[in-house]
Write an enzyme that holds these catalytic residues in place. Structure first.
Site: not given
Lengths: 397, 906
Positions: A101, A346, A376
């Site tokens: 991510c 996302h 995170c």
């Protein structure tokens, strides 16, 4: 402003649109058919046009992208320069990175470090993810058996790590859904106020993000069942969306920006990161941010605006609660002021650059000084970047 | 004997290992033992590795069948035969060794095991002499032919003590499970096949020596001119092994009375010398036999101007080799040239001076001894067809020569006419049709049906008894009983032209409108090939008519060409529409390719099978889409069907897996084809869970009919699949692969050349789903989420959206792309050349690399992409205007095909 620090001179992104992996059988997403290189090239060209710099100064394109296979394989960072419509010459190199991510946030920190060594070079950082063309997990997920055996939790799904945090921090379903709803509301308002207008580059006639649900309610969200655990509270409504999109920032040294009269949107003050237990990966932002703040010689109280990636509402709330335990109070009004991943989506590779870029927009628009972007990372990591708005004019009276 | 689960074979030589492999092919568990360590292992390894075309070694239909074979030695592993249901002895041809083996077998085999010997020379009573009664009861001869997998003949010999029930069970096992043509023979030396075959070789050799005929001439005369295999006599000898020839000859000599005609001419000295000199043919170390490859003094192969090795032929008198000549009788069709065999034999042509005595004496040998070696005349023809690949057996040949003429000529030569021939003279011929049934005259002069009562169905029998339900030049449909219709190709090479499609279209309608009278369709024929695909000769003919010096001079070339393209375009659509209608018909359709004798179901002939509900295939069916070889791509739904299967097999592996698999299978047909039914299953031409193999090709029709009938209850036609294809980025990946292969500059016979690059690109367009979807295409090309796709198209500047795997595409999309692709290629010169070459030379044109090599993307840019108007097949048979067009094209085709026939082109 310290001239040796790297700066962000511009930021753009494509619209972020809902992805539709073929296995879902849903209608194609609005940008689902767009090849990931075709998503980046218009952004790169926009950066070049808007900044007016001579492409010959660009040394490298750094691209964050997860699951670099299929149409995301073969070093798509480099593919940009081989694209017929890209205005970067072949002499520009390309490297694709994967830190899940945080990929494009990581790419920005790499650009930052490279810039310190090579202050005459310009770096373009992109982030891209087509979750329609390469589904989450990729086509051939395979893992080290030893890693699985040494701790089964090493491969806990992201949602289940969030459920862990729900248990540890006693986060209620209502809190999560309320957070989710507020993310949508903030984004809807931001859209209405044109807060994304300067950053979005239309692709194929699409110019609007389409993940936001302005009319979402806590009651509505409350009807969903837990998606990861029997009787769990993490649902599709309070998790980040699966999205297609790309983002891009241009990073130069402070000196270069000055010499070339480039307006600077943000100075990169520091970066921080952490590794932690995968089963509570959602807490990654905490120590990563703490490290970044320490290195920038700042405290959380100094931060005016925070972008925390909303992988899950519960995960953001858990971080807030953990900071609280550490005696650090988070002002929720400063967090994701224009909405977060729950509303905006996302697309893994694109998120990091979007967060940092949009944070710089927010600081400039609201005449604020310090910003913190953090997320995170699956596998148990966290990443954070602290930026400063060099155009801050001092507190208004 | 379908309860034969395990077979043991003792002796891992060529025959033993071949028998073991065939039993494994049939699904049996197999034990293969040899006297010597490692021999069985080596045999299995050799057969596993062999290329599909290496018929003497490719014993396994798929290499995974080898897993069923356990190897070992007689000394160490004999207990492994304890649970075998059938035990085959295939050790050295010596009585003492065989009896030693029998004793061992008797000791370890289970009580009800069947024991057989593969001996080719020793009489059964001799074999079992001294064995206990219970052994004799379960013992019989099973004489296989080499190579066991491919040679259909299995001669079975019953001993006087063999239990008839056991004999019958083994016969059934050979027939149904091993798929052989089982012929019962009398217990005489060399049984039927070898007795006649070796006699003929001996007779030919004598005549050749007497007349000073070189062996090249012998091979050219005793050839397909008489329906014999292309190999001829001496090349066959080299292939089988001269040591075998010598051995069989020796045993015939020893076993037959001195008065036998064979012994009258038997002259083994030459062959014995060859064996001593280790010139035993293909198997020998030197590779020398009747023919050899020329070598210089240093042992290097000598090549000719074209780089091909020079062949040499032996002189039957001196034993010396000299450079082989191309016989002036090569490929000569004596029957056609002289008008009939009789006229040929009566002529004073040089070929006839050789051929007549040899054929006369061979036929006389058959007539004089048929009753010694077989139980009826039919068995002799069956044996020569199945064991020596003669197109016609001796009695069929006699009918062709003319029985009365032959008898008269024999008399004129001063030879006594055998009584069997006299009996045939009275009837005029051996074969006849009586009561609409094909029959043959047997030893006592009476008629017996040519179809033994074996539970199978023969289309030729049905055709004698009935009129076709629908018929046109290249296809017909027949009622094969119980409500099942058989659609039969019968054009040249069973190729498909508008007349065939017309029949299929009518047949589909007829069945659907029959109110339950007809309830299923079988696609089957008894031709040499199942089908060689669409009749490209027809296309080529129209092409040449359209574009030649005259039409060009008159400036009419483009006009005629457009007519040809119009015809071609319609023909393609018709095939798509009718195959689709067949697939979606409200009744079961079973494809039934026999896989024999010439095995081909290619191109459009393969496509029809892909559109069946299920396929019942003979074991050696070769199938695949080979259009690329003639510069085209499959366009009768072949790409769509293969993509569907690839998606089902590979879909979860990401969007490229199915697309790549389909592209490679079609663009590189020599690798992608299935070389046997089991191989076709591996390569998706047949479906493991749906299609089935009948090990005996003669059973294919009855098995297909039964399969069809088993599916009529609650039948539902297959659903159109939805395609998830990668679009442009997939095409880019394929282009990259193709470019890499091209740039390597591999031997154009094996690799990719400049023409292949273009064909691959047209194919890639289909297998990736095409590049974009336009507003006009949404309705028929997008399977779901049409509104969203329309939105995306409207939003974009170019008024189209890219294809990617999330836009579900319909079959109509793939079919449209197929048509665009094939028409694009049909417009190119390179395709015209490939078509012409195939029609003329009967093999694909492989163009040499350009010098210098071209840039692949430039090659692709040369292609002018054809984009035909949108047109979807309905899934119903053609009606109205479309049907009228089909019928008028059928008429045109009939005329064209008749002209071609008259000109000797077809």
């Amino acid at each position: 402003m310290n001239d040796t620090k790297a700066v962000i001179v511009d930021y753009v992104r494509t619209p972020f649109t809902k992805a539709a992996p073929p296995s879902w059988g849903k209608a194609p997403g609005k940008l689902a058919a767009v090849n990931p290189v075709d998503m980046q090239v218009p952004l790169i060209n926009a950066l070049l046009e808007r900044t007016g710099i001579d492409p010959k100064h660009v040394r490298k394109v750094l691209t964050g992208c997860v699951h670099q296979e299929g149409s995301q394989g073969a070093n798509i960072a480099r593919m940009n320069m081989l694209h017929g419509k890209c205005n970067l010459p072949h002499s520009v190199t390309g490297t694709t990175l994967d830190m899940f991510c945080a990929s494009s946030m990581e790419a920005i920190t790499f650009a930052d470090a490279l810039s310190a060594r090579n202050p005459e070079d310009v770096y373009i950082v992109t982030g891209v993810q087509s979750m329609s063309q390469v589904e989450m997990g990729g086509f051939n997920p395979m893992f080290s058996e030893d890693v699985l055996n040494s701790n089964p939790a090493n491969f806990l799904s992201m949602g289940n790590t969030a459920e862990n945090l729900v248990d540890i921090y006693d986060i209620t379903r209502k809190e999560q859904d309320a957070f989710a709803v507020s993310s949508h509301k903030k984004m809807a308002e931001a859209q209405g106020r044109g807060h994304f207008d300067s950053e979005i580059v239309p692709i194929n006639g699409i110019s609007q993000d389409d993940g936001v649900r302005a009319d979402s309610t806590v009651e509505g969200a409350g009807r969903l069942k837990g998606a990861f655990k029997n009787g769990g509270s993490i649902t599709a409504a309070n998790s980040s969306q699966v999205t297609d999109g790309a983002s891009a920032v241009m990073v130069t040294s402070g000196a270069f920006a000055k010499e070339n009269n480039l307006p600077v949107k943000a100075v990169i003050l520091s970066t921080g990161e952490t590794g932690l237990a995968p089963m509570v990966m959602g807490l990654g932002p905490v120590e990563a941010s703490n490290e970044a703040l320490r290195k920038a010689n700042l405290t959380m109280d100094d931060i005016d605006a925070i972008e925390v990636n909303e992988a899950f509402a519960a995960q953001v709330l858990a971080c807030v609660k953990e900071w609280d335990k550490q005696g650090v109070r988070i002002d929720m009004d400063k967090v994701n002021v224009d909405g977060g991943a729950i509303a905006i989506g996302h697309p893994f590779g694109a998120t990091g650059a979007r967060m940092i870029g949009h944070l710089s927009e927010t600081l400039n628009r609201e005449n604020k000084r310090y910003g913190l972007a953090t997320l995170c990372i699956g596998g148990g990591q966290g990443k954070a970047v602290v930026i400063e708005n060099p155009n801050y004019r001092g507190p208004s009276l | 004997m379908s309860d034969v689960k395990k077979v043991a074979v003792i002796g891992a030589g060529a025959m033993g290992s071949g028998i073991a492999a065939q039993a494994a092919n049939a699904g049996c568990e197999v034990v293969l033992l040899d006297k010597f360590e490692g021999v069985a292992d080596k045999a299995v390894a050799r057969m596993k590795k062999a290329k599909p075309t290496d018929v003497f070694n490719a014993g396994f239909m798929v290499s995974s069948n080898a897993k069923r074979v356990t190897t070992g030695t007689i000394d160490n592993d004999i207990e492994k035969i304890a649970d075998a249901d059938v035990i085959v002895e295939a050790v050295f041809e010596r009585l003492d060794i065989k009896q030693e083996t029998f004793n061992l077998i008797h000791k370890h085999a289970k009580k009800d095991a069947v024991i057989t010997s593969n001996t080719s020379t020793i009489q059964i009573e001799k074999l079992v002499e001294g064995m206990p009664e219970d052994f004799k009861k379960r013992f019989m001869n099973t004489h296989f032919f080499n190579p066991v997998r491919f040679m259909a003949l299995l001669e079975v010999i019953q001993g006087k003590d063999t239990d008839p029930a056991v004999f019958e069970q083994m016969r059934e096992f050979g027939d149904k499970v091993l798929g052989k043509k089982v012929v019962k023979a009398k217990d005489s030396p060399a049984f039927i096949g070898n007795r006649i075959g070796v006699y003929m070789i001996e007779r030919a050799t004598k005549e050749a020596k007497d007349l000073n005929f070189p062996i090249e001439d012998v091979d050219a005369i005793l050839s397909p001119a008489f329906g014999f295999p292309k190999l001829g006599v001496y090349k066959l000898g080299d292939t089988v092994g001269i040591d075998i020839l010598q051995h069989v000859g020796q045993n015939l000599h020893d076993g037959l009375p001195t008065s036998d005609e064979f012994n009258e001419i038997y002259d083994p000295a030459f062959i014995e010398q060859m064996v001593e000199d280790k010139r035993t043919g293909r198997k020998s170390e030197s590779g020398e036999g009747f023919y050899r490859v020329k070598k210089d003094d240093d042992g290097n192969v000598v090549t000719d101007a074209k780089g091909k090795p020079v062949k040499q032929a032996i002189d039957l008198k001196t034993g010396e080799y000299s450079d082989a000549i191309k016989s002036k009788f090569f490929k000569m069709n004596f029957k056609k040239k002289h008008g009939s065999y009789a006229k040929f034999f009566d002529s004073n042509s040089r070929a006839a001076t050789f051929a007549w005595p040899v054929m006369r004496d061979t036929m006389l040998y058959v007539l004089n001894h048929a009753e010694d070696i077989a139980f009826d005349t039919l068995a002799v023809d069956e044996a020569m067809r199945a064991g020596f690949n003669w197109k016609k057996g001796p009695f069929q040949l006699l009918d062709e020569f003319g029985v009365e003429w032959f008898a008269d000529k024999v008399r004129a030569d001063g030879i006594d006419v055998p009584s069997l021939l006299e009996k045939a003279e009275k009837r005029g011929k051996f074969y006849t049709v009586e009561d609409n049934t094909a029959k043959i005259m047997t030893f006592d002069g009476s008629l017996m049906p040519t179809h033994r009562e074996d539970g199978t169905l023969r289309l030729s029998d049905i055709k004698l008894k009935s009129k076709p339900l629908v018929s046109d030049m290249s296809a017909s449909s027949w009622d094969i009983g119980d409500g099942v219709v058989c659609f039969e190709f019968h054009g040249i090479n069973n190729m498909v032209d508008p007349t065939s499609l017309n029949v299929l279209n009518k047949t589909l309608k007829m069945i659907e409108d029959s109110n339950g009278k007809y309830k299923a369709l079988v696609v089957y024929n008894e031709g040499d090939k199942f089908s060689a695909g669409a009749n490209i000769g027809l296309v080529h003919m129209f092409n040449t008519l359209a574009d030649n010096k005259l039409t060009r001079a008159l400036g009419l070339s483009n006009f005629f060409k457009s007519k040809v393209y119009d015809f071609l375009g319609e023909f393609i659509f018709q095939g798509q529409a009718i195959y689709k209608a067949m697939r979606e018909a409200p009744f079961p359709v079973i494809g039934a390719p026999k896989g024999q004798p010439e095995n081909m179901a290619l191109g459009g002939g393969c496509e029809i099978l892909l559109h069946c509900d299920a396929v019942q295939s003979g074991p050696e069916q070769v199938m695949g889409l080979v259009e690329a070889g003639v510069g085209l791509i499959p366009a009768w739904g072949g790409c769509a069907r293969y993509l569907e299967r690839a998606q089902d097999a590979e879909g979860h592996k990401g969007p490229m897996a199915a697309t790549m698999k389909a592209t490679m299978a079609i663009a590189a047909p020599m690798e992608g084809m299935g070389f046997s039914a089991q191989d076709a299953m591996k390569k998706l031409w047949l479906r493991k869970d749906v299609d089935q193999v009948s090990m005996n090709p003669d059973h294919v029709l009855i098995d297909a009919k039964n399969r069809a009938l088993s599916m009529t209850d609650n039948y539902t036609p297959p659903v159109e699949p939805v395609y998830h294809l990668p679009g442009k980025s997939g095409k880019a990946a394929i282009r990259m692969n193709v470019d890499t292969m091209y740039m390597r500059g591999d031997d154009p016979n094996k690799g990719v050349n400049h023409v292949d690059v273009k064909i691959a690109d047209c194919l890639a367009d289909v297998t990736t789903g095409g590049e974009t979807v336009s507003q006009e295409q949404v309705e028929s090309h997008v399977a779901d989420h049409k509104d969203r796709v329309r939105e995306l198209i409207s939003a974009s500047n170019d008024q189209e959206t890219d294809v990617y795997q999330g836009i579900p595409l319909t079959e109509a999309r793939i079919l449209q792309l197929e048509r665009n692709g094939i028409m694009t290629l049909a417009h190119t010169d390179t395709t015209s050349k490939r078509l012409a070459y195939m029609v003329e030379k009967k093999k694909p044109l492989r163009e040499k690399h350009l010098d210098p090599m071209a840039n692949p993307s430039e090659l692709r840019n040369e292609l002018e992409r054809v984009s035909l108007p949108l047109r979807s097949a309905t899934g119903k048979p053609l009606d109205g205007e479309a049907e009228e067009r089909l019928q008028s094209m059928a008429k045109t085709s009939r005329t064209a095909l008749n002209i071609a026939k008259k000109l000797g082109l077809a």
